[in-house]
Write a protein that holds these residues in place. Structure first.
Motif, PDB file in Angstrom:
ATOM      1  N   ARG A   1     -10.104   3.020   4.155  1.00 21.99           N
ATOM      2  CA  ARG A   1      -9.130   3.953   3.602  1.00 21.99           C
ATOM      3  C   ARG A   1      -9.565   5.362   3.987  1.00 21.99           C
ATOM      4  O   ARG A   1     -10.769   5.682   3.941  1.00 21.99           O
ATOM      5  CB  ARG A   1      -9.054   3.845   2.075  1.00 21.99           C
ATOM      6  CG  ARG A   1      -8.304   2.626   1.552  1.00 21.99           C
ATOM      7  CD  ARG A   1      -6.797   2.664   1.848  1.00 21.99           C
ATOM      8  NE  ARG A   1      -6.095   1.542   1.257  1.00 21.99           N
ATOM      9  CZ  ARG A   1      -5.796   0.401   1.897  1.00 21.99           C
ATOM     10  NH1 ARG A   1      -6.139   0.241   3.161  1.00 21.99           N
ATOM     11  NH2 ARG A   1      -5.133  -0.554   1.269  1.00 21.99           N
TER      12      ARG A   1
ATOM     13  N   LEU B   1      -6.924 -11.477   5.703  1.00 24.99           N
ATOM     14  CA  LEU B   1      -6.817 -10.418   6.702  1.00 24.99           C
ATOM     15  C   LEU B   1      -8.172  -9.904   7.167  1.00 24.99           C
ATOM     16  O   LEU B   1      -8.260  -8.927   7.917  1.00 24.99           O
ATOM     17  CB  LEU B   1      -5.938  -9.265   6.169  1.00 24.99           C
ATOM     18  CG  LEU B   1      -6.023  -8.951   4.680  1.00 24.99           C
ATOM     19  CD1 LEU B   1      -7.389  -8.605   4.273  1.00 24.99           C
ATOM     20  CD2 LEU B   1      -4.999  -7.954   4.280  1.00 24.99           C
TER      21      LEU B   1
ATOM     22  N   HIS C   1      -2.353   2.494  10.883  1.00 30.76           N
ATOM     23  CA  HIS C   1      -2.685   1.532   9.812  1.00 30.76           C
ATOM     24  C   HIS C   1      -2.224   0.108  10.189  1.00 30.76           C
ATOM     25  O   HIS C   1      -1.338  -0.446   9.536  1.00 30.76           O
ATOM     26  CB  HIS C   1      -2.040   1.972   8.485  1.00 30.76           C
ATOM     27  CG  HIS C   1      -2.698   1.326   7.294  1.00 30.76           C
ATOM     28  ND1 HIS C   1      -2.686   1.872   6.035  1.00 30.76           N
ATOM     29  CD2 HIS C   1      -3.383   0.163   7.163  1.00 30.76           C
ATOM     30  CE1 HIS C   1      -3.330   1.097   5.191  1.00 30.76           C
ATOM     31  NE2 HIS C   1      -3.772   0.042   5.861  1.00 30.76           N
TER      32      HIS C   1
ATOM     33  N   SER D   1      -4.461  -5.092   9.678  1.00 30.55           N
ATOM     34  CA  SER D   1      -4.123  -6.484   9.310  1.00 30.55           C
ATOM     35  C   SER D   1      -2.837  -6.950  10.004  1.00 30.55           C
ATOM     36  O   SER D   1      -2.296  -8.000   9.648  1.00 30.55           O
ATOM     37  CB  SER D   1      -3.955  -6.601   7.789  1.00 30.55           C
ATOM     38  OG  SER D   1      -2.784  -5.921   7.359  1.00 30.55           O
TER      39      SER D   1
ATOM     40  N   TYR E   1       0.830  -7.118  -2.097  1.00 29.61           N
ATOM     41  CA  TYR E   1       0.823  -7.686  -0.740  1.00 29.61           C
ATOM     42  C   TYR E   1      -0.174  -6.854   0.057  1.00 29.61           C
ATOM     43  O   TYR E   1       0.177  -5.856   0.689  1.00 29.61           O
ATOM     44  CB  TYR E   1       2.238  -7.601  -0.162  1.00 29.61           C
ATOM     45  CG  TYR E   1       2.418  -8.206   1.213  1.00 29.61           C
ATOM     46  CD1 TYR E   1       2.608  -9.577   1.373  1.00 29.61           C
ATOM     47  CD2 TYR E   1       2.442  -7.410   2.344  1.00 29.61           C
ATOM     48  CE1 TYR E   1       2.800 -10.134   2.630  1.00 29.61           C
ATOM     49  CE2 TYR E   1       2.644  -7.956   3.612  1.00 29.61           C
ATOM     50  CZ  TYR E   1       2.817  -9.317   3.742  1.00 29.61           C
ATOM     51  OH  TYR E   1       3.014  -9.861   4.993  1.00 29.61           O
ATOM     52  N   GLY E   2      -1.444  -7.229   0.016  1.00 28.57           N
ATOM     53  CA  GLY E   2      -2.521  -6.478   0.656  1.00 28.57           C
ATOM     54  C   GLY E   2      -3.769  -6.621  -0.186  1.00 28.57           C
ATOM     55  O   GLY E   2      -3.686  -6.950  -1.375  1.00 28.57           O
ATOM     56  N   VAL E   3      -4.936  -6.350   0.440  1.00 27.13           N
ATOM     57  CA  VAL E   3      -6.186  -6.507  -0.323  1.00 27.13           C
ATOM     58  C   VAL E   3      -6.569  -5.216  -1.052  1.00 27.13           C
ATOM     59  O   VAL E   3      -7.031  -5.253  -2.191  1.00 27.13           O
ATOM     60  CB  VAL E   3      -7.339  -7.025   0.584  1.00 27.13           C
ATOM     61  CG1 VAL E   3      -7.778  -6.026   1.627  1.00 27.13           C
ATOM     62  CG2 VAL E   3      -8.522  -7.447  -0.252  1.00 27.13           C
ATOM     63  N   GLY E   4      -6.366  -4.066  -0.414  1.00 24.37           N
ATOM     64  CA  GLY E   4      -6.720  -2.791  -1.041  1.00 24.37           C
ATOM     65  C   GLY E   4      -5.761  -2.495  -2.190  1.00 24.37           C
ATOM     66  O   GLY E   4      -4.545  -2.641  -2.035  1.00 24.37           O
TER      67      GLY E   4
ATOM     68  N   VAL F   1       0.820  -1.220   0.000  1.00 27.61           N
ATOM     69  CA  VAL F   1       0.000   0.000   0.000  1.00 27.61           C
ATOM     70  C   VAL F   1       0.853   1.270   0.000  1.00 27.61           C
ATOM     71  O   VAL F   1       0.380   2.330  -0.417  1.00 27.61           O
ATOM     72  CB  VAL F   1      -0.971  -0.042   1.217  1.00 27.61           C
ATOM     73  CG1 VAL F   1      -0.225   0.021   2.538  1.00 27.61           C
ATOM     74  CG2 VAL F   1      -2.007   1.052   1.144  1.00 27.61           C
TER      75      VAL F   1
HETATM   76  O1  LIG Z   1      -5.501  -3.231   2.159  1.00 22.51           O
HETATM   77  C1  LIG Z   1      -4.778  -3.859   2.928  1.00 22.51           C
HETATM   78  O2  LIG Z   1      -4.536  -5.063   2.793  1.00 22.51           O
HETATM   79  C2  LIG Z   1      -4.148  -3.166   4.087  1.00 22.51           C
HETATM   80  O3  LIG Z   1      -4.629  -1.873   4.213  1.00 22.51           O
HETATM   81  C3  LIG Z   1      -2.675  -3.147   3.969  1.00 22.51           C
HETATM   82  O4  LIG Z   1      -2.299  -3.019   2.659  1.00 22.51           O
END
Ligand SMILES: O=C(O)[C@H](O)CO
Ligand SMILES: NC(=O)c1ccc[n+]([C@@H]2O[C@H](COP(=O)([O-])OP(=O)(O)OC[C@H]3O[C@@H](n4cnc5c(N)ncnc54)[C@H](O)[C@@H]3O)[C@@H](O)[C@H]2O)c1
Length: 328
Positions: free
Chosen positions: A243, A104, A290, A293, A78-81, A56
């Motif tokens: 976010r 996560l 932040h 996760s 490496y992350g969902v967003g 991110v």
């Molecule tokens: O989106 C997500 O996985 C978290 O915010 C970290 O990147």
């Protein structure tokens, strides 16, 4: 494309076990120090790599992708967003994007509840009394918060994390309400005993707690703008583990200062690491860096997802967690 020939660049330090496994599987360039890559380093990475593993904290925008080399074929986030990646431009350039959904979800939902409880039960204020060494003992009127049970929780974005928050909040006796791009299937809605609000304005106006769990996209930027925030009850609390850009942070800060919203629990900010001092100084606000996760287990499982996405792609298939424009 055989995996041993793929060159992978990872932009941040990852948990050691994840780095070890990536090293075993691919020709990888890992990061030495735990800082985000500079723009110049990122430009170099997209020029030379077959696969980029960003996080991110990397901005993968159209300008950066314009300088990508012909080899770059996968961005395995490496992350969902993925709001830091221009997924549409990547697609136009034939670059696939994948993310790490699901692993996560529970951790982020737990943190959402932690923030909700911290604000409504004034946990940081209690902590600072104890740390000051000036606790005068139990008192009938000291540090009174609000009872969580029975309150109305409005979830904005009832996807994986939103639903996991709903499950937890039900166990605390909260009444579950939600607004989502699409209404849940009746059996899912019934299972969560959740009330759907087609009108976000109407939901916002009636909730005791509002939890933001939708992604940041062009359609959710400032979804909670000054006008909508003003609809909230003065006794209501805002929680954001999604976010920062979904909320107009200036408007929210003004309202928190004026007591027009009772409190906020925030894990994410509109301008990334730049958190306004005005927000930092407020007693009715709990701020986290932040860390939704941030569990050891979650960060390992995110690494496993990244590896599966790369491996599947290397074996000639679409990565299981491919993100396509518009799907969020
Ligand atoms: O989106 C997500 O996985 C978290 O915010 C970290 O990147
Ligand atoms: N704080 C953290 O560390 C942390 C950790 C994980 C995820 N996140 C954030 O949480 C977000 C959600 O993750 P998820 O796995 O639950 O995603 P998800 O895709 O499962 O759920 C998002 C939901 O939001 C809904 N939505 C999208 N646009 C909308 C709109 N305009 N109005 C109403 N609803 C809308 C979608 O329909 C979906 O149901 C991620 O995109 C990420 O930004 C933060």
């Amino acid at each position: 494309m055989p995996s041993e020939r793929l060159s992978v660049v990872v932009t941040r330090r990852l948990p050691e076990a994840v780095e070890t496994r990536i090293k075993e599987l691919f020709d990888v360039r890992l990061r030495d120090d735990d800082t985000p890559m500079t723009r110049a380093e990122l430009s170099e990475a997209v020029k030379t790599a077959d696969i980029l593993v960003p996080t991110v904290t990397d901005t993968i925008d159209a300008a950066l992708l314009a300088g990508a080399g012909p080899r770059l074929k996968l961005i395995a986030n490496y992350g969902v967003g993925v709001d830091h990646i221009d997924v549409a431009t990547a697609r136009q350039r034939g670059i696939l994007v994948s993310n790490t959904p699901g692993v996560l979800t529970d951790d982020t939902a737990d943190m959402t509840m932690a923030l909700l409880l911290a604000v409504t039960r004034r946990i940081p204020e209690g902590l600072s009394v104890m740390q000051s060494g000036e606790w005068g003992g139990w008192a009938p009127t000291a540090l009174l918060g609000g009872r969580v049970g029975g309150r109305r929780l409005g979830i904005l974005g009832m996807g994986r994390i939103g639903q996991a928050v709903a499950q937890r909040a039900r166990a605390f006796g909260m009444q579950i309400h939600y607004h989502n791009r699409r209404r849940l299937r009746p059996e899912v809605e019934d299972g969560l005993e959740a009330t759907y609000w087609e009108s976000l304005d109407q939901m916002v106006a009636r909730m005791d707690v509002l939890s933001v769990n939708c992604p940041h996209t062009p359609s959710t930027f400032h979804l909670l703008n000054a006008r909508r925030l003003k609809l909230m009850k003065p006794s209501a609390v805002l929680v954001n583990t999604s976010r920062g850009e979904v909320i107009d942070e200036n408007a929210m800060t003004r309202m928190l200062k004026a007591g027009d919203i009772a409190g906020a629990g925030l894990d994410v900010y509109e301008h990334g690491m730049e958190v306004s001092p005005d927000l930092q100084g407020l007693p009715n606000v709990v701020l986290l860096p932040h860390m939704g996760s941030a569990t050891q287990e979650g960060r390992l499982e995110m690494g496993e997802k990244v590896i599966i996405n790369i491996k599947t792609f290397a074996d000639g298939h679409r990565p299981p967690d491919q993100v396509v424009p518009g799907m969020l």
